[in-house]
Write an enzyme that holds these catalytic residues in place. Sequence first.
Site, PDB file in Angstrom:
ATOM      1  N   GLY A 146       0.770  -1.036  -0.151  1.00  0.00           N
ATOM      2  CA  GLY A 146      -0.031   0.104  -0.035  1.00  0.00           C
ATOM      3  C   GLY A 146       0.736   1.184  -0.040  1.00  0.00           C
ATOM      4  O   GLY A 146       1.704   1.300   0.875  1.00  0.00           O
ATOM      5  N   ARG A 161      10.755  -0.361  -4.129  1.00  0.00           N
ATOM      6  CA  ARG A 161       9.683  -0.620  -5.057  1.00  0.00           C
ATOM      7  C   ARG A 161       9.696   0.696  -5.870  1.00  0.00           C
ATOM      8  O   ARG A 161       9.656   1.638  -5.493  1.00  0.00           O
ATOM      9  CB  ARG A 161       8.049  -0.627  -4.178  1.00  0.00           C
ATOM     10  CG  ARG A 161       7.828  -1.567  -3.218  1.00  0.00           C
ATOM     11  CD  ARG A 161       7.641  -3.156  -4.014  1.00  0.00           C
ATOM     12  NE  ARG A 161       6.085  -3.137  -4.858  1.00  0.00           N
ATOM     13  CZ  ARG A 161       5.097  -3.386  -4.391  1.00  0.00           C
ATOM     14  NH1 ARG A 161       4.884  -3.615  -3.272  1.00  0.00           N
ATOM     15  NH2 ARG A 161       4.218  -3.221  -5.233  1.00  0.00           N
ATOM     16  N   ASP A 183      -1.464   4.607  -6.474  1.00  0.00           N
ATOM     17  CA  ASP A 183       0.165   4.379  -6.041  1.00  0.00           C
ATOM     18  C   ASP A 183       0.945   5.685  -6.688  1.00  0.00           C
ATOM     19  O   ASP A 183       1.870   6.030  -6.179  1.00  0.00           O
ATOM     20  CB  ASP A 183       0.499   3.133  -6.635  1.00  0.00           C
ATOM     21  CG  ASP A 183       0.121   2.085  -5.661  1.00  0.00           C
ATOM     22  OD1 ASP A 183       0.918   1.597  -4.883  1.00  0.00           O
ATOM     23  OD2 ASP A 183      -0.765   1.502  -5.870  1.00  0.00           O
ATOM     24  N   ASN A 187      -2.510   2.479 -10.564  1.00  0.00           N
ATOM     25  CA  ASN A 187      -3.022   1.795  -9.491  1.00  0.00           C
ATOM     26  C   ASN A 187      -2.895   0.148  -9.547  1.00  0.00           C
ATOM     27  O   ASN A 187      -2.527  -0.266 -10.706  1.00  0.00           O
ATOM     28  CB  ASN A 187      -4.378   2.041  -9.100  1.00  0.00           C
ATOM     29  CG  ASN A 187      -4.898   1.703  -7.574  1.00  0.00           C
ATOM     30  OD1 ASN A 187      -4.280   1.884  -6.592  1.00  0.00           O
ATOM     31  ND2 ASN A 187      -6.177   0.910  -7.648  1.00  0.00           N
TER      32      ASN A 187
END
Length: 358
Positions: free
Chosen positions: A55, A96, A246, A256
Site C-alpha cells: 500500500g 518498489r 499508487d 493503481n
Amino acid sequence: MRERLLAAERVKAIEWRDGTLRLLDQRLLPQEEVWLDHGSAAEVAKAIRDMVVRGAPAIGISAAYGIVLGARARLARGGDWRTALEEDFRLLADSRPTAVNLFWALNRMRERLERMKEGDRPLAVLEAEAISIHDSDREANLTMAQLGMELIRKQQSSPQNILTHCNTGALATGGFGTALGVIRAAHLEGLVNRIHADETRPWLQGSRLTAWELANEGIPVSLNVDSAAAHLMKTENITWVIVGADRITANGDVANKIGTYQLAVNAMHHGVRFMVVAPSSTIDMNLESGEDIPIEERDGRELLEIGGRRVAAEVDAYNPVFDVTPADLIDAIVTERGVVERPDAERMAALMSRKRLH
C-alpha cells in the site's frame, strides 16, 4: 465523523515501538496475524520488497522509519554518518519503483536532515519527522473519508452498492484507509448496502485483506473474481467504483493496482461513477502524464505457481503490478486538500496550490 471513525478503528499494520518498526506480515493474513520486528534500514527495505508491508502510504511511512533505523546504526559507527546514510536512502528507494509515496517520504526525511542546526540531536529529529509523516497520513485519511462520503451522499442518499479493488484500508496506510476509509465513513452514515470486493489477483489483496477488514467491522461485503466486475455493474446496481492510487500525475492520470484501468473503462460504459482516493503525497507533479510512470513487474512465478508448486505449462508469464487509468475516465480524485472532479492538468495544479484541510 472523526470521533466515530476513531471509535471504529480496529485494524493497524504499522507500529513504532521503543525504536523498533513493527509490521503486520500481510502475506499471512487472514489465516495468521504475525508481527515482525525490523531494526535496520535493510530489513525495512526487504519487508517492502517482499510485500510484508504494502500500500503506497504504508510503504512511505515504513521507509521513513527505515531512515531512522539507518541513522541510528550510522551514528553508532561514527565517522561521516550522513554520507553513509545515503546508502540507506538508495536501498529503500530501490525497494518498489511505482509508489511515489515512498520517494515523497524519503525526500521529506532528507530535507529534514538538511535543515538540522548545530546542537540538534539527529536521531531525535529524524524520529520526530517519521512520526509526523505517520500521524499526518492518519489525519489525511480522516479528511478524505469525510470528503468522499459527502460525494457519495450528494449523488444518492439511500444505501448503495459499491465496488472496490485491491486493499486500500488501514493495512495499506497509517490508519483507516483511503478508498476503504471513504467506505467506512459511508457505512457509518447509512449509505452502504453492500461492498463488492474484487479478489485482486495474483496476491489476492481483495479476498485476503479487504474482505477481512470489512468483515471485522461488520460492513456487508461480497467477494467476486476480478473478471465479474463488468457483470456486477450491469446487474447489481453498482453506483460507485472506489479505488486508491499508487501515483497520480500532473494531468490526473492514475497508476493503481493492475485491473483498475479495465474497471474504469467498464464503469464509464455502464454509467457508474469512478472515484480515486489518495493523499496528496501520491500526486507527482513532476510527471506530465501516466505515460511517464514506471510500472513494476514482479516474478512470473506469482502466476505460474500456487503454494510453490507449478500449475501452468512451461510458458512465460506477464505480471505487471500496476496499470494507468487515464484522467478522462475518472469522475473524482479525493485528497486531504480537497476534491477534483473531472481531473485535468489545470484542476490538478489548482488542487496542489491549496493548503491541507486538516
